[in-house]
Design a protein around this motif. Structure first.
Motif, mmCIF file in Angstrom:
data_model
loop_
_atom_site.group_PDB
_atom_site.id
_atom_site.type_symbol
_atom_site.label_atom_id
_atom_site.label_comp_id
_atom_site.label_asym_id
_atom_site.label_seq_id
_atom_site.Cartn_x
_atom_site.Cartn_y
_atom_site.Cartn_z
ATOM 1 N N ALA A 23 0.805 -1.048 0.281
ATOM 2 C CA ALA A 23 0.238 -0.059 -0.049
ATOM 3 C C ALA A 23 0.732 1.077 0.014
ATOM 4 O O ALA A 23 1.755 1.448 0.950
ATOM 5 C CB ALA A 23 -0.786 0.083 1.141
ATOM 6 N N THR A 24 0.807 2.115 -1.055
ATOM 7 C CA THR A 24 1.442 3.245 -1.245
ATOM 8 C C THR A 24 0.680 4.531 -1.281
ATOM 9 O O THR A 24 -0.414 4.594 -1.666
ATOM 10 C CB THR A 24 2.304 3.364 -2.539
ATOM 11 O OG1 THR A 24 3.163 2.069 -2.734
ATOM 12 C CG2 THR A 24 3.213 4.446 -2.767
ATOM 13 N N ALA A 25 0.944 5.385 -0.181
ATOM 14 C CA ALA A 25 0.358 6.840 -0.131
ATOM 15 C C ALA A 25 0.549 7.401 -1.399
ATOM 16 O O ALA A 25 1.635 7.633 -1.965
ATOM 17 C CB ALA A 25 0.790 7.430 0.915
ATOM 18 N N LEU A 26 -0.688 8.067 -1.903
ATOM 19 C CA LEU A 26 -0.594 8.923 -2.772
ATOM 20 C C LEU A 26 -0.596 10.431 -2.381
ATOM 21 O O LEU A 26 -1.549 10.732 -1.775
ATOM 22 C CB LEU A 26 -1.762 8.693 -3.843
ATOM 23 C CG LEU A 26 -1.949 7.333 -4.308
ATOM 24 C CD1 LEU A 26 -3.369 7.312 -5.263
ATOM 25 C CD2 LEU A 26 -1.007 7.072 -5.414
ATOM 26 N N VAL A 27 0.301 11.066 -2.728
ATOM 27 C CA VAL A 27 0.762 12.593 -2.272
ATOM 28 C C VAL A 27 1.079 13.513 -3.216
ATOM 29 O O VAL A 27 2.139 13.040 -4.018
ATOM 30 C CB VAL A 27 1.600 12.282 -1.159
ATOM 31 C CG1 VAL A 27 2.168 13.737 -0.441
ATOM 32 C CG2 VAL A 27 1.794 11.392 -0.126
ATOM 33 N N SER A 28 0.528 14.528 -3.321
ATOM 34 C CA SER A 28 0.990 15.521 -4.393
ATOM 35 C C SER A 28 2.215 16.217 -4.063
ATOM 36 O O SER A 28 2.635 15.897 -3.103
ATOM 37 C CB SER A 28 -0.285 16.732 -4.433
ATOM 38 O OG SER A 28 -0.157 17.476 -3.389
ATOM 39 N N HIS A 29 2.548 16.734 -5.230
ATOM 40 C CA HIS A 29 3.957 17.468 -5.101
ATOM 41 C C HIS A 29 4.045 18.466 -4.054
ATOM 42 O O HIS A 29 4.831 18.945 -3.707
ATOM 43 C CB HIS A 29 4.511 18.194 -6.413
ATOM 44 C CG HIS A 29 3.579 19.327 -6.885
ATOM 45 N ND1 HIS A 29 2.247 19.164 -7.575
ATOM 46 C CD2 HIS A 29 3.916 20.640 -6.636
ATOM 47 C CE1 HIS A 29 2.010 20.605 -7.872
ATOM 48 N NE2 HIS A 29 2.880 21.267 -7.170
ATOM 49 N N ARG A 30 2.878 19.036 -3.615
ATOM 50 C CA ARG A 30 2.789 19.956 -2.358
ATOM 51 C C ARG A 30 2.444 19.274 -0.986
ATOM 52 O O ARG A 30 2.447 19.952 -0.102
ATOM 53 C CB ARG A 30 1.445 21.193 -2.790
ATOM 54 C CG ARG A 30 1.689 21.848 -3.899
ATOM 55 C CD ARG A 30 0.479 22.837 -3.877
ATOM 56 N NE ARG A 30 -0.967 22.173 -3.923
ATOM 57 C CZ ARG A 30 -1.981 23.048 -3.646
ATOM 58 N NH1 ARG A 30 -2.016 24.234 -3.639
ATOM 59 N NH2 ARG A 30 -3.191 22.470 -3.661
ATOM 60 N N GLY A 31 2.795 17.820 -1.034
ATOM 61 C CA GLY A 31 2.722 17.347 0.169
ATOM 62 C C GLY A 31 1.193 16.955 0.618
ATOM 63 O O GLY A 31 1.161 16.577 1.757
ATOM 64 N N LYS A 32 0.301 16.958 0.073
ATOM 65 C CA LYS A 32 -1.034 16.777 0.422
ATOM 66 C C LYS A 32 -1.549 15.443 -0.064
ATOM 67 O O LYS A 32 -1.401 14.887 -1.152
ATOM 68 C CB LYS A 32 -1.988 17.790 -0.340
ATOM 69 C CG LYS A 32 -3.398 17.607 0.058
ATOM 70 C CD LYS A 32 -4.424 18.675 -0.652
ATOM 71 C CE LYS A 32 -5.836 18.452 -0.233
ATOM 72 N NZ LYS A 32 -6.724 19.564 -0.838
ATOM 73 N N GLY B 219 -4.820 9.933 -1.345
ATOM 74 C CA GLY B 219 -5.485 8.630 -1.570
ATOM 75 C C GLY B 219 -4.265 7.674 -1.195
ATOM 76 O O GLY B 219 -3.361 7.868 -0.496
ATOM 77 N N MET B 220 -4.644 6.239 -1.672
ATOM 78 C CA MET B 220 -3.577 5.241 -1.522
ATOM 79 C C MET B 220 -3.805 4.246 -2.540
ATOM 80 O O MET B 220 -4.725 4.236 -3.343
ATOM 81 C CB MET B 220 -4.175 4.432 -0.282
ATOM 82 C CG MET B 220 -4.175 4.933 0.951
ATOM 83 S SD MET B 220 -2.350 5.278 1.647
ATOM 84 C CE MET B 220 -1.458 3.520 1.337
ATOM 85 N N LEU B 221 -2.664 3.861 -3.178
ATOM 86 C CA LEU B 221 -2.368 2.701 -4.212
ATOM 87 C C LEU B 221 -1.984 1.369 -3.732
ATOM 88 O O LEU B 221 -1.051 1.455 -3.216
ATOM 89 C CB LEU B 221 -1.442 3.290 -5.348
ATOM 90 C CG LEU B 221 -1.188 2.664 -6.419
ATOM 91 C CD1 LEU B 221 -2.097 2.222 -7.373
ATOM 92 C CD2 LEU B 221 -0.021 3.206 -7.370
ATOM 93 N N SER B 222 -2.980 0.582 -3.752
ATOM 94 C CA SER B 222 -2.574 -0.976 -3.194
ATOM 95 C C SER B 222 -2.712 -1.909 -4.440
ATOM 96 O O SER B 222 -3.365 -1.861 -5.199
ATOM 97 C CB SER B 222 -3.792 -1.257 -1.940
ATOM 98 O OG SER B 222 -3.787 -0.057 -1.140
ATOM 99 N N THR B 223 -1.733 -2.871 -4.033
ATOM 100 C CA THR B 223 -1.745 -4.066 -5.145
ATOM 101 C C THR B 223 -1.534 -5.211 -4.205
ATOM 102 O O THR B 223 -0.949 -5.333 -3.207
ATOM 103 C CB THR B 223 -0.661 -3.756 -6.132
ATOM 104 O OG1 THR B 223 0.711 -3.732 -5.498
ATOM 105 C CG2 THR B 223 -0.805 -2.742 -7.107
#
Length: 391
Positions: A110-119, A122-126
């Motif tokens: 499970a990898t956190a989805l974080v924008s370039h501004r640090g916000k 969501g999550m990306l899970s496989t």
């Protein structure tokens, strides 16, 4: 690069997320997965798209597969990699583990989805059917993919919020009982609602060809231009009562409050005007003014009867020439004094003035048959009546 091209050309969030998820599954060598989005209102994750997961599994984890692990990763802005779910301490002894194993899942990340501004967005899970972990180079590619996805989701969220805000503003603009208009900095109408059109007696198409100066009465134009000048220099809202001119030449009173609208830095400033019809208020004020003037004329013309007006506390607020002639006090001497000053000392002691006022309030009138005093102390018999004045 192909993904970036797809995202730029994409017209739907779900389709774009499906492209991202497919790449993540390919990179990690797993066969199923999900993308969860963060709900800013509830701060919870929910599954937006998934691949290879059963409906029962998705329904059980309605806020995302392996919710506990996902939340841990999202809060840490990090990644959780589980080589064997059956041995992971977070899942041991939980109902979630049984559901995960029954789905045939043995490993997941499970990898956190974080924008370039640090916000966090969501999550990306496989997940896969065999124990094991993705190789390091796959995780590095996954990091790049997650960064692209996080930035895209934040941009999509911002656009969605903007569309919702614009829709709400349009609904408010259209249905508002006040006249609303967006005006360019040089005073030209750029957007108007139906209420303003009715108030000014013009169509939207007509107003789009006009400016504020074209619909303002000439005598009120200097004050209007001054209000716009103050708004541009100070930036604070300015309000004024003014007359607008309709196409047939009739004039309508209205109150307009103008304020600056926030716009992008590359756009020229805009002005929001809120306009409220004052016709009824002005008519009421004129009627009240005429009524007061009429009352004043009546009071001044009656010289052989005393007409005295008291406020609710019994203080004299009106004193006609007849009262001055009969009681000997000038208007200047009487105004502001207690009405009891014309009563005898013994009546003042027994509260006769107050009793008369109370009787008048309750029954609508009170007879005033008693001795009164002139300015020189002379007593004389008065036959009068006290009545309440309704506002």
């Amino acid at each position: 690069h192909e993904l970036n091209d797809l995202l730029v050309a994409s017209t739907g969030l779900d389709t774009s997320l499906a492209h991202i998820l497919a790449l993540a599954i390919e990179f990690t060598g797993m066969d199923r997965g999900a993308i969860q989005l963060l709900d800013e209102d509830t701060s919870r994750l929910h599954i937006a798209v998934h691949k290879g997961l059963s409906a029962a599994f998705v329904d059980h984890f309605r806020f995302g597969a392996c919710e506990a692990v996902s939340h841990q990763s999202a809060e840490d802005h990090n990644r959780v990699v589980i080589g064997d779910v059956s041995e992971h301490p977070v899942l041991q002894g939980t109902p979630n583990l049984d559901v995960i194993l029954s789905e045939g899942i043995r490993s997941l990340q499970a990898t956190a989805l974080v924008s370039h501004r640090g916000k966090k967005v969501g999550m990306l899970s496989t997940a896969g059917p065999q124990p094991g972990t993705p190789p390091e180079d796959a995780l590095r590619r996954l990091d790049l993919l997650a960064w692209i996805a996080g930035d895209f989701i934040e941009r999509a969220n911002a656009e969605r919020q903007l569309r919702r805000s614009e829709a709400r503003l349009s609904a408010i603009f259209a249905e508002a009982e006040a006249g609303l208009s967006e005006i360019s900095i040089d005073g030209k109408f750029r957007r108007v609602n139906e209420t303003l059109c009715r108030l000014l007696g013009r169509t939207k198409e007509d107003l789009m060809e006009l400016g504020v100066e074209d619909v303002t009465a000439p005598e009120d134009l200097p004050a209007t231009l001054e209000a716009f000048r103050q708004l541009k220099e100070i930036g604070k809202p300015v309000s004024l009562d003014k007359r607008y001119v309709r196409p047939d030449g009739t004039r309508v009173w209205a109150n307009s409050t103008v304020s600056l609208l926030e716009v992008d830095s590359n756009q020229a400033p805009m002005i929001l005007a809120v306009t409220i019809d004052l016709t009824e208020r002005k008519q009421s004020e004129a009627a009240l003014r005429e009524s007061r003037e009429h009352l004043q004329r009546v009071m001044e013309s009656v010289r052989d009867h005393a007409i005295i007006i008291l406020d609710a506390e019994g203080v004299i607020t009106g004193w006609n020439p007849g009262a001055a002639a009969i009681f000997g006090f000038s208007e200047e001497e009487a105004i502001g004094q207690p009405g009891a000053m014309i009563f005898t000392p013994e009546d003042q002691m027994t509260g006769a003035p107050e009793k008369e006022m109370e009787t008048a309030r309750i029954s609508g009138h009170a007879n005033d048959e008693r001795w009164h005093l002139r300015k020189n102390g002379q007593r004389f018999w008065v036959s009068g009546v006290m009545s309440p004045l309704s506002d």
